[in-house]
Design a protein around this motif. Sequence first.
Motif, PDB file in Angstrom:
ATOM      1  N   ARG A   6       0.823  -1.209   0.000  1.00 33.67           N
ATOM      2  CA  ARG A   6       0.000   0.000   0.000  1.00 33.67           C
ATOM      3  C   ARG A   6       0.856   1.257   0.000  1.00 33.67           C
ATOM      4  N   ALA A   7       0.415   2.239  -0.773  1.00 35.43           N
ATOM      5  CA  ALA A   7       1.056   3.559  -0.746  1.00 35.43           C
ATOM      6  C   ALA A   7      -0.011   4.601  -0.471  1.00 35.43           C
ATOM      7  N   VAL A   8       0.346   5.583   0.352  1.00 36.24           N
ATOM      8  CA  VAL A   8      -0.558   6.701   0.641  1.00 36.24           C
ATOM      9  C   VAL A   8       0.114   7.978   0.149  1.00 36.24           C
ATOM     10  N   TYR A   9      -0.619   8.708  -0.677  1.00 39.95           N
ATOM     11  CA  TYR A   9      -0.096   9.944  -1.247  1.00 39.95           C
ATOM     12  C   TYR A   9      -0.910  11.136  -0.771  1.00 39.95           C
ATOM     13  N   ARG A  10      -0.237  12.257  -0.587  1.00 42.99           N
ATOM     14  CA  ARG A  10      -0.955  13.525  -0.425  1.00 42.99           C
ATOM     15  C   ARG A  10      -0.763  14.294  -1.725  1.00 42.99           C
ATOM     16  N   CYS A  11      -1.887  14.606  -2.328  1.00 42.95           N
ATOM     17  CA  CYS A  11      -1.859  15.168  -3.674  1.00 42.95           C
ATOM     18  C   CYS A  11      -2.545  16.526  -3.655  1.00 42.95           C
ATOM     19  N   PHE A  12      -1.820  17.573  -4.040  1.00 40.32           N
ATOM     20  CA  PHE A  12      -2.353  18.935  -3.999  1.00 40.32           C
ATOM     21  C   PHE A  12      -2.761  19.383  -5.399  1.00 40.32           C
ATOM     22  N   ASP A  13      -3.967  19.897  -5.499  1.00 35.81           N
ATOM     23  CA  ASP A  13      -4.393  20.436  -6.789  1.00 35.81           C
ATOM     24  C   ASP A  13      -5.645  21.274  -6.559  1.00 35.81           C
ATOM     25  N   GLU A  14      -5.668  22.434  -7.182  1.00 37.54           N
ATOM     26  CA  GLU A  14      -6.813  23.326  -6.958  1.00 37.54           C
ATOM     27  C   GLU A  14      -8.063  22.845  -7.673  1.00 37.54           C
ATOM     28  N   LYS A  15      -7.884  22.037  -8.726  1.00 35.74           N
ATOM     29  CA  LYS A  15      -9.040  21.722  -9.550  1.00 35.74           C
ATOM     30  C   LYS A  15      -9.261  20.240  -9.836  1.00 35.74           C
ATOM     31  N   ARG A 101       2.106  18.170  -7.808  1.00 35.92           N
ATOM     32  CA  ARG A 101       2.441  18.307  -6.390  1.00 35.92           C
ATOM     33  C   ARG A 101       1.933  17.093  -5.644  1.00 35.92           C
ATOM     34  N   ILE A 102       2.812  16.154  -5.414  1.00 32.97           N
ATOM     35  CA  ILE A 102       2.417  14.905  -4.781  1.00 32.97           C
ATOM     36  C   ILE A 102       3.539  14.403  -3.883  1.00 32.97           C
ATOM     37  N   LYS A 103       3.172  13.967  -2.683  1.00 33.74           N
ATOM     38  CA  LYS A 103       4.158  13.487  -1.714  1.00 33.74           C
ATOM     39  C   LYS A 103       3.755  12.092  -1.245  1.00 33.74           C
ATOM     40  N   LEU A 104       4.720  11.222  -1.134  1.00 33.72           N
ATOM     41  CA  LEU A 104       4.485   9.874  -0.605  1.00 33.72           C
ATOM     42  C   LEU A 104       4.501   9.987   0.921  1.00 33.72           C
ATOM     43  N   ILE A 105       3.334   9.793   1.548  1.00 36.25           N
ATOM     44  CA  ILE A 105       3.279  10.048   2.999  1.00 36.25           C
ATOM     45  C   ILE A 105       3.222   8.782   3.841  1.00 36.25           C
ATOM     46  N   GLY A 266      17.216  15.501   3.994  1.00 39.20           N
ATOM     47  CA  GLY A 266      16.545  16.788   3.825  1.00 39.20           C
ATOM     48  C   GLY A 266      16.220  17.121   2.382  1.00 39.20           C
ATOM     49  N   ALA A 267      16.785  16.380   1.454  1.00 37.49           N
ATOM     50  CA  ALA A 267      16.403  16.568   0.052  1.00 37.49           C
ATOM     51  C   ALA A 267      15.042  15.943  -0.239  1.00 37.49           C
ATOM     52  N   PHE A 268      14.545  15.098   0.689  1.00 36.81           N
ATOM     53  CA  PHE A 268      13.302  14.359   0.447  1.00 36.81           C
ATOM     54  C   PHE A 268      12.114  14.800   1.307  1.00 36.81           C
ATOM     55  N   TYR A 269      12.338  14.976   2.630  1.00 38.14           N
ATOM     56  CA  TYR A 269      11.162  14.996   3.500  1.00 38.14           C
ATOM     57  C   TYR A 269      10.545  16.350   3.838  1.00 38.14           C
ATOM     58  N   PRO A 270      11.301  17.495   3.790  1.00 36.95           N
ATOM     59  CA  PRO A 270      10.697  18.674   4.434  1.00 36.95           C
ATOM     60  C   PRO A 270       9.581  19.365   3.645  1.00 36.95           C
ATOM     61  N   SER A 271       9.563  19.241   2.319  1.00 35.44           N
ATOM     62  CA  SER A 271       8.531  19.956   1.568  1.00 35.44           C
ATOM     63  C   SER A 271       7.160  19.353   1.846  1.00 35.44           C
ATOM     64  N   PRO A 272       6.140  20.191   2.064  1.00 36.72           N
ATOM     65  CA  PRO A 272       4.797  19.620   2.231  1.00 36.72           C
ATOM     66  C   PRO A 272       4.254  19.040   0.933  1.00 36.72           C
ATOM     67  N   HIS A 273       4.777  19.479  -0.214  1.00 31.97           N
ATOM     68  CA  HIS A 273       4.163  19.148  -1.509  1.00 31.97           C
ATOM     69  C   HIS A 273       4.869  18.046  -2.279  1.00 31.97           C
ATOM     70  N   TYR A 274       6.134  17.791  -1.943  1.00 32.04           N
ATOM     71  CA  TYR A 274       6.934  16.868  -2.756  1.00 32.04           C
ATOM     72  C   TYR A 274       7.741  15.950  -1.852  1.00 32.04           C
ATOM     73  N   GLY A 275       8.207  14.867  -2.420  1.00 36.10           N
ATOM     74  CA  GLY A 275       9.169  14.037  -1.716  1.00 36.10           C
ATOM     75  C   GLY A 275       8.533  12.886  -0.961  1.00 36.10           C
TER      76      GLY A 275
ATOM     77  N   PRO B 270      11.377  19.333  -7.602  1.00 37.42           N
ATOM     78  CA  PRO B 270      10.388  20.392  -7.903  1.00 37.42           C
ATOM     79  C   PRO B 270      10.223  21.474  -6.838  1.00 37.42           C
ATOM     80  N   SER B 271      10.532  21.196  -5.574  1.00 38.01           N
ATOM     81  CA  SER B 271      10.331  22.214  -4.553  1.00 38.01           C
ATOM     82  C   SER B 271      11.309  23.360  -4.746  1.00 38.01           C
ATOM     83  N   PRO B 272      10.835  24.607  -4.638  1.00 35.54           N
ATOM     84  CA  PRO B 272      11.793  25.716  -4.722  1.00 35.54           C
ATOM     85  C   PRO B 272      12.714  25.786  -3.509  1.00 35.54           C
TER      86      PRO B 272
END
Lengths: 407, 407
Positions: A6-15, A101-105, A266-275, B270-272
């Motif tokens: 199983r994989a859980v993703y957080r996926c950001f998109d306005e539309k 904008r998708i992160k593996l959470i 730190g190249a992977f985890y800190p962004s809320p949107h990626y990684g 992708p993260s800035p």
Amino acid sequence: MSGYCRAVYRCFDEKADFQKKAQSIAVGLTVGSWTELPEAQKAHMEKHLGKVVSVSEYGGNASAAGERYADIVIDYPDINFSRDIPALLVTIFGKLSMDGRIKLIDIDVSDDFLSAFPGPKFGLTGVRGQLGIPDRPLLMSIFKSVIGHDLGGLQEQFYRQALGGVDLIKDDEILFENPLTPLEKRVEVCMEAAARAKGETGQDLLYAVNITGPTSQIAANAKKAIQAGANALLFNVLAYGYDVLAELSRDPEINVPIAAHPAMAGAFYPSPHYGIAAPVLLGKLMRIAGADLVLFPSPYGSVVMPKEENMAVRDALLDPALRIKTSFPVPSAGIHPGLVPLILRDFGSDVVVNAGGGIHGHPMGTAAGGQAFRQAIQASLHGVPLRDYAANHPELAAAISAWGVRE
Amino acid sequence: MSGYCRAVYRCFDEKADFQKKAQSIAVGLTVGSWTELPEAQKAHMEKHLGKVVSVSEYGGNASAAGERYADIVIDYPDINFSRDIPALLVTIFGKLSMDGRIKLIDIDVSDDFLSAFPGPKFGLTGVRGQLGIPDRPLLMSIFKSVIGHDLGGLQEQFYRQALGGVDLIKDDEILFENPLTPLEKRVEVCMEAAARAKGETGQDLLYAVNITGPTSQIAANAKKAIQAGANALLFNVLAYGYDVLAELSRDPEINVPIAAHPAMAGAFYPSPHYGIAAPVLLGKLMRIAGADLVLFPSPYGSVVMPKEENMAVRDALLDPALRIKTSFPVPSAGIHPGLVPLILRDFGSDVVVNAGGGIHGHPMGTAAGGQAFRQAIQASLHGVPLRDYAANHPELAAAISAWGVRE
């Protein structure tokens, strides 16, 4: 879980239509196409098809604050990939990592997938066993500086750390094979210092020596270090890939605990949107790959990770639901003796208190620095306020004068 | 550059003293401490000390828009690390990656560091040589779906792609060792299809077969594939680490071009604020590690990368200042024949046009899909508008009807 990872993703998109997005992930990363397949082929292909487990949408309407996103849960059939972490990651987050904008959470591997991994060879209990310390928090020390120092200088630093009563000493992760302190010589002189300090302290310790070099030589270098007397290893897992750690953990000749360093994390985890979220990156995957101890940024110092994420890393390392040994959590950075009560409140006793500046920067010197930490641990375990305990312990008193207390 | 490897960071902070931050990086990631060292020791340690080259601050005052940040340039002495990419990355961005909002945006390796890397064995010119195509843009095709298909199904898909006149066919990156299409059998049936198609088209092609499995078996698996007839390899570099690619590129028995797949790259670039910029991640490091072709997200499709960053990746792969062979740029995703004029305007002729849906989704079928691309390339090279060329080329005409033209 059976038959699926199983994989859980957080996926950001306005539309986006997140339901549709989830379906396209489940199909696109498995059988490639589905709705247009003839029925006969569907019957045959179904066992290869990813499944959308759930799609939970948040935000994005006038009443909700913040960005619009969805947490998408997908199950991937085990039959599609081999039993190694590169195959798992490429399947669930290879191409997908580049798709907006998708992160593996989170991840949850199947029993069958997990069965291919022996997990940590020692784990938390095994590390305690190596040291003969069944229940108190352990203390790890980091060299102050290593680059440009020769064997004598390194040995002297090691000895002073060992005199302070630390349980583990780790190499600096930026110490590579070099003419001043080559691997085997380094192990020899440091283990000699460990034996000498034991004459004073009566205490065993583990020296986690940094294993570096070309990937194909990592196992051989680890064995050389062990042959020379190393009783633990340090490894920059993310710079080499989880699978290299997994292969070390499977190797019967690697018969000492392995500490995973989080360099590059730190190249992977800190962004809320990626990684990849820290509890996956530094928690589950490190443990599955076989790390006996895992270093990660503490929530206390300058190199920080939010407290909630930190606790989730700890939980992943210790979760009894994962049926392999647990990994010792080693929250690191910015730690001084005055933080020990807080660390034990957050982590309990199953933690390695890891310090560098908080040991070497002690006003009375490196050995006193280690002693101050041991005193702080002792006081905390007995519920004695540090300032009270410091009345009869000058090393702890000096540490508190220098850095204060947070309890 | 001589004696030092350079790293450029973009560091975001609303309040930091960036000059001080830069000094603390240069010292902290090398000798550990500096100002407090005795002068005699400074003389000895200076060759190990990192150097702040420049600090350029942006934003953060009332008149400037956007966040406050600085671009910090640091030189790291070669003497501090071994000649491998894990050592370089752990030094310049190991611990630092976890130290606030900071992104590695460029690197420049020393001549001495670079001299340890043979670079791409074939490179752009060598790949052209393998195919006997000295100057036109190449065309690569991606399987439509592979998981759950048997050898016959895969061979049939391969044959239809080859009939369309493509120059390269790549495995899907999520095709691992499996009982339906095991590595050596897969190579045999696909290369047989390639030979059969050549009877029709007169054209050679490269089949980049996906090399997977445990890290210690990657080189052996690559050799098995080559032994079975593979004339190119595909490799998920970021899932295994750059050093595994570097070791493949050094191995004299790996005598076919290697295509680097960008799986997992979206976790980094992708993260800035965090991670590693695409021109480093998919450009310089892939080339130094020895990729003959590098796939990366195109700026045209759904899996996108901003145009400027895309051009920077291309530049890194082709930069003549780096004295190893160049790597063939393969912008991927969302590409149909109507985009070919735009691709050639952006990339010139030294590009591999890479398509999946744009070939298999062609209204007249897969072979016609390849032909439509070849026609679009031919037209563009001669400066003929696609719609004019399509008048006598029904495959191109059908593609334009389906997807339009952007020129």
